[in-house]
Structure formats: structure tokens, C-alpha cells
Write an enzyme that holds these catalytic residues in place. Structure first.
Site, mmCIF file in Angstrom:
data_model
loop_
_atom_site.group_PDB
_atom_site.id
_atom_site.type_symbol
_atom_site.label_atom_id
_atom_site.label_comp_id
_atom_site.label_asym_id
_atom_site.label_seq_id
_atom_site.Cartn_x
_atom_site.Cartn_y
_atom_site.Cartn_z
ATOM 1 N N SER A 1 -16.285 6.865 -0.068
ATOM 2 C CA SER A 1 -16.898 7.338 -1.205
ATOM 3 C C SER A 1 -18.142 8.092 -1.395
ATOM 4 O O SER A 1 -18.535 8.731 -2.297
ATOM 5 C CB SER A 1 -16.761 6.309 -2.495
ATOM 6 O OG SER A 1 -17.841 5.216 -2.046
ATOM 7 N N LYS B 1 -20.428 1.973 -10.741
ATOM 8 C CA LYS B 1 -21.284 2.998 -10.018
ATOM 9 C C LYS B 1 -22.051 3.602 -11.147
ATOM 10 O O LYS B 1 -23.348 3.813 -10.899
ATOM 11 C CB LYS B 1 -20.430 4.088 -9.101
ATOM 12 C CG LYS B 1 -19.844 3.202 -7.744
ATOM 13 C CD LYS B 1 -19.273 4.327 -7.121
ATOM 14 C CE LYS B 1 -18.713 3.586 -5.692
ATOM 15 N NZ LYS B 1 -17.705 4.693 -4.964
#
Length: 811
Positions: free
Chosen positions: A657, A700
């Protein structure tokens, strides 16, 4: 077109309380608290419907999705229409006491037979002594005794007559019988006998010798006559006992004429009772004279009062359907049963009455539910289950016998035929490991019931959540929930799966939230649970678990962990990662830096070099290396040496990611263009430069927002996310409020070019028909730098004393 921030409505998908159709859950009927799993339910119905060998079920899915509840309900619905299984009993084996026999009876008849046998033993204790106290028995036994006495008396009388004819008398002394000559009716003494003429003495001695020979013959016959008499008495005893036993057992046998196995057993009981009829007689001080002094034999087997008992291993009611059994502790002896022992005189002893049933016996003829992990953790339990399913019978064996730890003789009960449908519950990785590592597993568990982790979020699933809430309120005696509170629970269900188009099927988590919300409602003295109570429960749950997250933010604020949330830096970008601690996950930014120089066309992943990078992270770095090589300076060898690193990370790094963030840092270093530090980046990249979806997008974004907010008011920060992740957004209220006020932004990007434009504020550029990038663009600067590296490397290899100047990117 330039990428614009997402609107506040795209950051969170609300559930409209008005569309639920109720004001509080008190208006809803409490159901079974099961979230629909139609695909799983159809599979269960198929698995329990097909009756061929090996079609047992394995329900795979995470714990807490309602696997056990749905399976148990489906099985119980099916089991009520199925026949009640047979009763099973263990009885004494008269031929071999160490191998008890198993009797199969129709449901409900096992306990009836047990009571009948107990009554039979009671009746025998009355009937057998009665026949031996009867006048008939006394008369017949006395006649046999008198016959023996008469025969003995006749023999001795004949001997006396013979002696009398020879002037000899038969005398009985303390040591036995003796013969003596007589004169004038009186025995002669030794002196008188020696006074007789010698010829007379010789004749008398010859007569006495002949009479002694006859007497010895008579004495030898007496034990034979006594034995014959005893045999006649024993025959009489058996005849009398047999008559008493026969009538009782024949009467009992008439009730079981439809069960040949029981009739055969009763015949064996009759023969054994007649053989050991003395067991039913009174103690020695009350026994008849002919039985006085008799003691019971010390034979094999259980005590005599246990010999005729019925051990009902498994008894059923005549109604109720097939059994559904859940074995919460599937140890070996819990599955197959056990043989108990009793302590007697310092030793352990057992008999067939101490055989106990296991879960397989209880579920025989029905369904057995097992937890796969618990089963696999028990020694020998998994191998035992497979062996019994393959053999189709239940054999009761202890672990000591299986492992040969004990060599003493024990019971070996007759096996019982096994007809059961086994349903195992377990996580997916357990199922796939068993498929891979155990070749017998697929032969025994051919039906995989795969439970969904998520539900499609639509009005039907929202109503299903509402019914689940109503059922939990009823079951756990909670306060009713307002419609707005239920709507917030639905929204939290979407947040748990990080998808605003899906809902979690992990109803254990939802049930925990309901109980905690009820607590906070009580703390606030609310009669109904409100949306604020649900939100308070969510916040309190986070506060109980976020110590590490708060500590990281504090260290970032104090400058221990270096993170920039404003300004610009070349070759530096804020990447986002998710950390999971138990059930709590949180996001945290990490500084990613890149350095470039002339080299051999390699991108060094420092995390991999020090063995902190996982395989997925390494894959992401190799992909961005392929992207660079396939996009820039195609006619020149890649002469780049670059290094990438996550700064201040001291544990493992895995996942791809951060590959887009690493690529942005690398492009920034090559183009020598600064990146805006007020933006953080997440998303993986492929070799075509497309930004791909990642996990944990909500955590996040919120992690970067919390880091910025910890340093002061959030003013202009934001996060770049893959456009494919927009449907996963279910952000907190404070993040949404900041986005609505323009203080925080979430940018959906689809390509690397869109992302680099946002981060550098310069156009990415496009390649024209002449093969060149747009002048002054980011891509043009990158390619010019790479071409310069290639030309310089070529000059160095050619031995030039002066390397040509490096092509500098336009400024």
C-alpha cells in the site's frame, strides 16, 4: 482534469432512520437474532439432505458470524421430522465376561428392559428360596436321602448276616468298623482266641479275611452311592430352580417377542440363573441343611448382583426426533465414551455396568457439531474421529489402550454401528490446511459451508440488523433502541468492514456494541438507547485500546518521531500504514525518503536489505522499478541507483500500500521537485502507473488527521487515496466536519500522474507524437535526469577524460 477533493457526502454513507419503518425496537418482533446467510443455509440443507458416506459438513468462516446458531437451528428443524434413533444397552456376556454385548432396542425400550430386569432379579430372590422351602422339595429331597441311607443299611446288614453265620461280629469303633470272633454271643478276647485250638484259629482268621474283603467292597461302594445321591439332589435342585426361573423369564420374554436379540439374551440369563441359583438363596445361617457350607465361586465378571443388570448406554424418548449434539470439549473419551473404574482393596476394577456413552453415542442417528480447533488440539481425537467415521462403528477404547501404556486386561465392549452426520466449525485457514495436509479429510468432509464475512448493504440488510438488535434487546434484557441508534449501529457495521456498500456479518461485535451502548444509556439515565449512546460506546471502546496510538502521536508532536505536516521536501513523502493490536487498528504516518545517483539501474529497498521488508513490500518496490524502466529513457540503459526507506521504523514492513508513496518520493528525487508535506499518500501502484485499492483506508486517513490535529488546528492538510477506495470511506464525524469546512481534503487519484501533480503542484505532462514529454513537466524532468545518468555512465565506460555535461532538467 485536475483532481478535486471529495465532497463530505462521499466520506460517509448515512443510514436514514426514517427508512427503517419504526420508532424504537420495541415495535419489532424479537426473532432468532440471525443475520441471513442464504448461500450458507442452502449448502447446509444440501449437506444434511444427502445421506451418502463422506458427506459431512465443514462450516468455515470467522468466529462470531453466527455459524453455530444457524447450523444448530437448521439441524434442529430437520431433526424434529426424522425418526428417533434406537436405544443401546450393554449386557453381560456370559460366554466372555471381558467382551460385553450391545443390544439394540426401539426408542424407549431400553429403560423398560432395565426396569424389567431389576424386577426379575427381585422376583428371583423371592421365587428361588420359595421353591426350596416348599413341601414338595423337602419331600423329594428327603426321599433321596432316605434312599441312600436305606441302601447303605442294607449293605451293612447283609455283611452282618454273613459274619453271624461264621460266628463273627461286626463292631463299630471310633476308628471305623472291625470284625471279631464270638462264642456264646460274646466277642473273644486275644487270650481267649489264642486258647482255641490251632485249627480253629486258622479257620476263624480265614473267615475274618473273607469278611474283611466283603466289607472293603461295601465301603468302596458307599462313596459311589453318595455321589449318585448328590447328583440326584443337584438334579432336583436344578429342576426346582429351573421351574421357578422358567415361569418368570417366559412371562418376561412374552413382552419382547418382537426383539430376537432380547429373547436370546433372556435365554442366556435363564441358563445362567439355573447354573448359579444358589446366589439367590439366603445366607449360610439360613440355608437348608443340604446347602450349608456353600460359598459363592470367585469367577470372572462383575459382582453377582450386577450380572443381570442392563446398562442403558443411550435411551431416548419415543418422540422428539433425531438428536442434535454440540460437543464443547471433543476430547477422545468425550467422543467415544469411557470405561470407569472403582477402587476395591487397593486395586481398580470395572465391569460392563461402568461403560459410559460419548458424544458419538448421543448423536448416533442424528447430528454432531464439533469445533475444529478444539478437536485438533485434543490428543488422538482427530484420528479417532476419522477412524470411526471410516469404520462406521463406535469402539470404546481408552488412550492407554491405544498407546499401549497399560497392558492389563480391560473390557472390550462390542462396537456399536455409527450413523451420524458430523458438522465441524472452524476458521478458513484450518479448512484449507486440512485439505492440503490430510488426504483423508476431503473424503470425509465433502460439503464446505462457506459463511460470508460481509452482507450487501441495502434496505433488507438494514432491516435484518434492526431485527437482530430487537432480538438482542429481548434476549439480554436491554433498553429498547431508538431508530436513530439502530441506524448508527448499521453505519458502524459498514465501518467494521471498511466498505460503505457492505455490512459486517460478525454479529458478535455488533452484539457487544449493543450491550455497551445500553450501559452508557443507563449511565446517562436514558429510558431508550440513543444514537449518542451508541457513539459513546464506540468512542469508549477506542479509548480503552488506543494507548499505543496516542503514544505515537505524542512522540510525533514532541519531535521524537519526525513527521512533517507542512512545507515542502525533495524526495520525501508521508506514507500511511495501519497497525493492528488485537481487535483495534489505527493508522499512523511514516516518513518515506528516496535518494538517487548514477548507478547500474537498481532500486535498493533498504527494508528488504536489512530483512525488515516482507514479500509484498518487496514486490511493490520491484513493480515501481519496472514502472520507471518501462516509462522513461526507453532508448537508454537505466543508469540509476536509488535507495528507498521507511524512516524510523524498527519492526517489519509488509504490504504494497506504500508503493505509490515510494514512487512519488523517487520521482521527486529524480525531478528534483519538492513534495508538499501537508499531504499524505496511500495506495499501491502497478507497472502501468495505475493506483490500486488498499485496505484500512479509513484508519489511515484518520491516523494522519489525528497527527495533524495533535500539532494544532488542521489547516489545509489532506490525503491522497486510490479512487477505487472511495466506496470504502466511512470516516469519523470530526474528519468529515474538517473536510466540510475545507480544512482537510481527501483526493481520489487513479494514476501516478494525478498524484504527482497534486504533490508537486506541477503538471505531470504527456508524451507527444515526437516521443518527448511536455516541456517543464514532471515526467520531462525525470526523463532528462535519467538520460543524463545514462550519458555520463557511457562516457565513464568509454574512458573519456572529461565526462559530458549532464542534461539538466528545465527549471
Amino acid at each position: 482534469m485536475p483532481v478535486t477533493p471529495l465532497s463530505p457526502n462521499a466520506l460517509y454513507r448515512r443510514c436514514d432512520p426514517d427508512q427503517l419503518g419504526f420508532a424504537t425496537t420495541a415495535e419489532l418482533e424479537a426473532g432468532d437474532a440471525l443475520i441471513p446467510q442464504e448461500r450458507a443455509r442452502h449448502t447446509i440443507e444440501f449437506g444434511i439432505g444427502i445421506r451418502h458416506s463422506g458427506y459431512n459438513l465443514f462450516a468455515l468462516g470467522p468466529s462470531g458470524t453466527g455459524k453455530l446458531a444457524l447450523i444448530r437451528r437448521t439441524l434442529e428443524e430437520r431433526a424434529t421430522a426424522e425418526p428417533v434413533p434406537s436405544d443401546w444397552c450393554y449386557v453381560f456376556n456370559f460366554a466372555n465376561a471381558h467382551r460385553p454385548r450391545a443390544l439394540r432396542l426401539p426408542p424407549g425400550r431400553g429403560n423398560t428392559l432395565r426396569r424389567d430386569m431389576e424386577q426379575l432379579v427381585t422376583d428371583l430372590h423371592r421365587a428361588i428360596p420359595g421353591v426350596f422351602e416348599s413341601d414338595e422339595y423337602r419331600t423329594r429331597s428327603q426321599a433321596l436321602e432316605e434312599e441312600l441311607e436305606e441302601r447303605q443299611e442294607q449293605a451293612m446288614g447283609a455283611l452282618r448276616e454273613m459274619a453271624k453265620e461264621k460266628d463273627v461280629v461286626l463292631l463299630q469303633t471310633p476308628t471305623g468298623f472291625t470284625l471279631a470272633p464270638i462264642r456264646n454271643g460274646k466277642p473273644l478276647g486275644p487270650e481267649e482266641f489264642h486258647a482255641l485250638p490251632k485249627k480253629e484259629q486258622t479257620r476263624i482268621e480265614a473267615d475274618i479275611d473273607a469278611l474283611q474283603a466283603e466289607m472293603r467292597k461295601v465301603m468302596h461302594q458307599m462313596p459311589v452311592w453318595k455321589k449318585r445321591s448328590d447328583e440326584q439332589i443337584e438334579e432336583l435342585n436344578r429342576e426346582m430352580a429351573g421351574g421357578a426361573v422358567r415361569s418368570l423369564i417366559e412371562t418376561l420374554g412374552e413382552r419382547y417377542q418382537d426383539l430376537p436379540a432380547v429373547v436370546a439374551y433372556l435365554d442366556e440369563v435363564q441358563a445362567d440363573v439355573v447354573e448359579h441359583f444358589r446366589q439367590f438363596l439366603p445366607t449360610q445361617d439360613k440355608q437348608p441343611p443340604f446347602l450349608a457350607g456353600w460359598t459363592p465361586p470367585n469367577g470372572d465378571g462383575p459382582p453377582w448382583h450386577h450380572r443381570y443388570r442392563i446398562n442403558v448406554l443411550l435411551g431416548h424418548d419415543q418422540n422428539g426426533g433425531a438428536p442434535v449434539v454440540y460437543a464443547d470439549l471433543p476430547a477422545h473419551h468425550q467422543l467415544v465414551g469411557r470405561i470407569e473404574h472403582r477402587a476395591h482393596l487397593g486395586a481398580l476394577e470395572t465391569d460392563f455396568t461402568m461403560i459410559r456413552a460419548g458424544a458419538l453415542h448421543e448423536a448416533n442417528g442424528g447430528y454432531l457439531i464439533l469445533d475444529a480447533l478444539k478437536l485438533l488440539l485434543q490428543p488422538f481425537a482427530w484420528e479417532t474421529l476419522k477412524r470411526l467415521l471410516q469404520a462406521g462403528e463406535i469402539r470404546i477404547e481408552s488412550l492407554a489402550q491405544i498407546t499401549s501404556l497399560i497392558s492389563t486386561l480391560s473390557l472390550e465392549p462390542e462396537p456399536i454401528p455409527l450413523d451420524v452426520k458430523v458438522v465441524m466449525l472452524g476458521e478458513r485457514h484450518i479448512y484449507y490446511l486440512l485439505c492440503q495436509l490430510d488426504p483423508e479429510f476431503r473424503e470425509l468432509f465433502k460439503v464446505a459451508v462457506d459463511f460470508d464475512d460481509e452482507l450487501v448493504r441495502d434496505p433488507a440488510s438494514a432491516l435484518g440488523y434492526a431485527r437482530f438488535v430487537a432480538a438482542e434487546v429481548h434476549r439480554a434484557a436491554l433498553r429498547p433502541f431508538e431508530a436513530a441508534a439502530v441506524a448508527h449501529v448499521v453505519e458502524h457495521g459498514a465501518r467494521l468492514v471498511d466498505d460503505n456498500e457492505r455490512l459486517t456479518s460478525h454479529m458478535r461485535s455488533i452484539g457487544d456494541l449493543l450491550r455497551e451502548a445500553d450501559y452508557w444509556a443507563g449511565a446517562s439515565d436514558h429510558a431508550l438507547v440513543t444514537a449518542a449512546d451508541v457513539e459513546q460506546a464506540i468512542r469508549a471502546r477506542i479509548e480503552r485500546a488506543d494507548r499505543i496510538a496516542r503514544r505515537l502521536r505524542e512522540e510525533t508532536t514532541r519531535g521524537t518521531i519526525l513527521i512533517d505536516t507542512d512545507g515542502e521536501r525533495i524526495g520525501q513523502v508521508n506514507g500511511l500504514a495501519v497497525m493492528a493490536l488485537g481487535d483495534f487498528a489505527f493508522g499512523h504516518p511514516s516518513r518515506i525518503t528516496a535518494r538517487v545517483r548514477l548507478g547500474k539501474g537498481e532500486v535498493i529497498d533498504i527494508e528488504r536489505e536489512v530483512k525488515l521488508g516482507g514479500p509484498l513490500h518487496t514486490k511493490g518496490v520491484l513493480i515501481l522499478q519496472g514502472f520507471i524502466a518501462g516509462r522513461y529513457a526507453l532508448e537508454h540503459p537505466l543508469s540509476l541507483s536509488a535507495s528507498l526507506v521507511f524512516e524510523q521504523t524498527y519492526g517489519g514492513v509488509d504490504g504494497d500500500s506504500a508503493s505509490s508513496a515510494e514512487l512519488y518520493a523517487l520521482l521527486s528525487a529524480l525531478a528534483e521537485l519538492p513534495i508538499c508535506q501537508s499531504l499524505a499518500v496511500t495506495g499501491s501502484v502497478n507497472q502501468r502507473g495505475e493506483i490500486q485499492a488498499i485496505g484500512g483506508v479509513n484508519e489511515k486517513i484518520e491516523g494522519f488527521y489525528d497527527t495533524c490535529a495533535a500539532r494544532g488546528p488542521v489547516t489545509g492538510q489532506g490525503v491522497l487515496i486510490p479512487a477505487a477506495n472511495v466506496k470504502h470511506l466511512m470516516l469519523r464525524a470530526d474528519v468529515r466536519e474538517a473536510a466540510a469546512a475545507g480544512r482537510f481534503a481527501i483526493y481520489p487519484v487513479t494514476t501516478v500522474d494525478e498524484g504527482i501533480e497534486l504533490l508537486t503542484g506541477m503538471p505531470a505532462g504527456t508524451r507527444g507524437a515526437d516521443g518527448r514529454w511536455s516541456p517543464g513537466s514532471v515526467n520531462a524532468r525525470v526523463e532528462a535526469r535519467l538520460v543524463g545518468f545514462s550519458e555520463r555512465l557511457r562516457a565513464l565506460r568509454g574512458g573519456d577524460t572529461q565526462a559530458p555535461p549532464t542534461a539538466e532538467p528545465p527549471r
